[in-house]
Design an enzyme around this catalytic site. Structure first.
Site, PDB file in Angstrom:
ATOM      1  N   GLN A 144       0.869  -1.188  -0.108  1.00 25.12           N
ATOM      2  CA  GLN A 144      -0.114  -0.085   0.015  1.00 25.12           C
ATOM      3  C   GLN A 144       0.875   1.013   0.047  1.00 25.12           C
ATOM      4  O   GLN A 144       0.944   1.921   1.022  1.00 25.12           O
ATOM      5  CB  GLN A 144      -1.091  -0.040   1.296  1.00 25.12           C
ATOM      6  CG  GLN A 144      -2.019   0.994   1.375  1.00 25.12           C
ATOM      7  CD  GLN A 144      -3.090   0.738   0.593  1.00 25.12           C
ATOM      8  OE1 GLN A 144      -3.378  -0.174   0.517  1.00 25.12           O
ATOM      9  NE2 GLN A 144      -3.591   1.949  -0.106  1.00 25.12           N
ATOM     10  N   PHE A 145       1.337   1.714  -1.433  1.00 30.23           N
ATOM     11  CA  PHE A 145       2.295   2.723  -1.378  1.00 30.23           C
ATOM     12  C   PHE A 145       1.664   3.853  -0.939  1.00 30.23           C
ATOM     13  O   PHE A 145       2.288   4.989  -0.359  1.00 30.23           O
ATOM     14  CB  PHE A 145       3.080   2.795  -2.663  1.00 30.23           C
ATOM     15  CG  PHE A 145       2.026   3.476  -3.704  1.00 30.23           C
ATOM     16  CD1 PHE A 145       2.190   4.842  -3.999  1.00 30.23           C
ATOM     17  CD2 PHE A 145       1.066   2.848  -4.494  1.00 30.23           C
ATOM     18  CE1 PHE A 145       1.236   5.432  -4.838  1.00 30.23           C
ATOM     19  CE2 PHE A 145       0.188   3.287  -5.332  1.00 30.23           C
ATOM     20  CZ  PHE A 145       0.274   4.747  -5.345  1.00 30.23           C
ATOM     21  N   THR A 146       0.383   4.207  -0.828  1.00 31.13           N
ATOM     22  CA  THR A 146      -0.358   5.190  -0.393  1.00 31.13           C
ATOM     23  C   THR A 146      -0.206   5.776   1.243  1.00 31.13           C
ATOM     24  O   THR A 146      -0.415   6.894   1.268  1.00 31.13           O
ATOM     25  CB  THR A 146      -1.828   5.419  -0.816  1.00 31.13           C
ATOM     26  OG1 THR A 146      -2.542   4.364  -0.214  1.00 31.13           O
ATOM     27  CG2 THR A 146      -2.015   5.006  -2.331  1.00 31.13           C
TER      28      THR A 146
END
Length: 150
Positions: free
Chosen positions: A78-80
């Site tokens: 989940q890069f966000t």
């Protein structure tokens, strides 16, 4: 490295309409990796996650780790989670690790977490457009940051 851990009754991840992984009772873990994260961050978060006592004991008190309930874990990249929102209203992901750093650390985290709980963890697909479904239990949601070891 940042984690959002959700205690779930069940969770699954689908890619292109096909379920890749699904679990029963346990944790859905969203994992964000920064460009300066290291194996030390992985090790610390694995240890904390595997030992996190948020499952009810016989008295109904959150006192048991995931291993005591034979729980399962689904880990989703989940890069966000690495969003920078200091300026303006459009987040920047400048602190998110590039694939060359993030993929090996993601795979290491999943492998070591599986070792820590004694069974493989479910995964999504790094960089894919994933549809995640979960039934939150509680809800119990814990956020961890390897830079802020409270």
């Amino acid at each position: 490295m940042k984690l959002v851990i959700q205690r779930v009754s069940r969770a699954s991840v689908a890619i292109d309409g096909k379920v890749k992984s699904s679990i029963g009772r346990g944790f859905l873990v969203l994992l964000g990796i920064a460009s300066d994260d290291t194996v030390e961050d992985v090790e610390w978060l694995v240890k904390k996650t595997a030992a996190l006592r948020v499952f009810d004991d016989e008295k109904g008190v959150m006192n048991l780790p995931i291993t005591a309930i034979d729980g399962e874990i689904l880990v989703i990249s989940q890069f966000t989670l690495m969003a920078s929102y200091k300026k303006g209203n459009r987040p920047s992901w400048i602190h998110a690790a590039p694939h060359s750093i993030a993929i090996p650390l993601y795979e290491l985290f999943c492998s070591r977490l599986g070792d820590a709980i004694g069974k493989p963890v479910g995964t999504g697909e790094f960089g894919a457009d994933m549809k995640v479904e979960l039934l939150n239990d509680g809800p119990v949601t814990i956020c961890m940051d390897s830079r802020n070891r409270e």
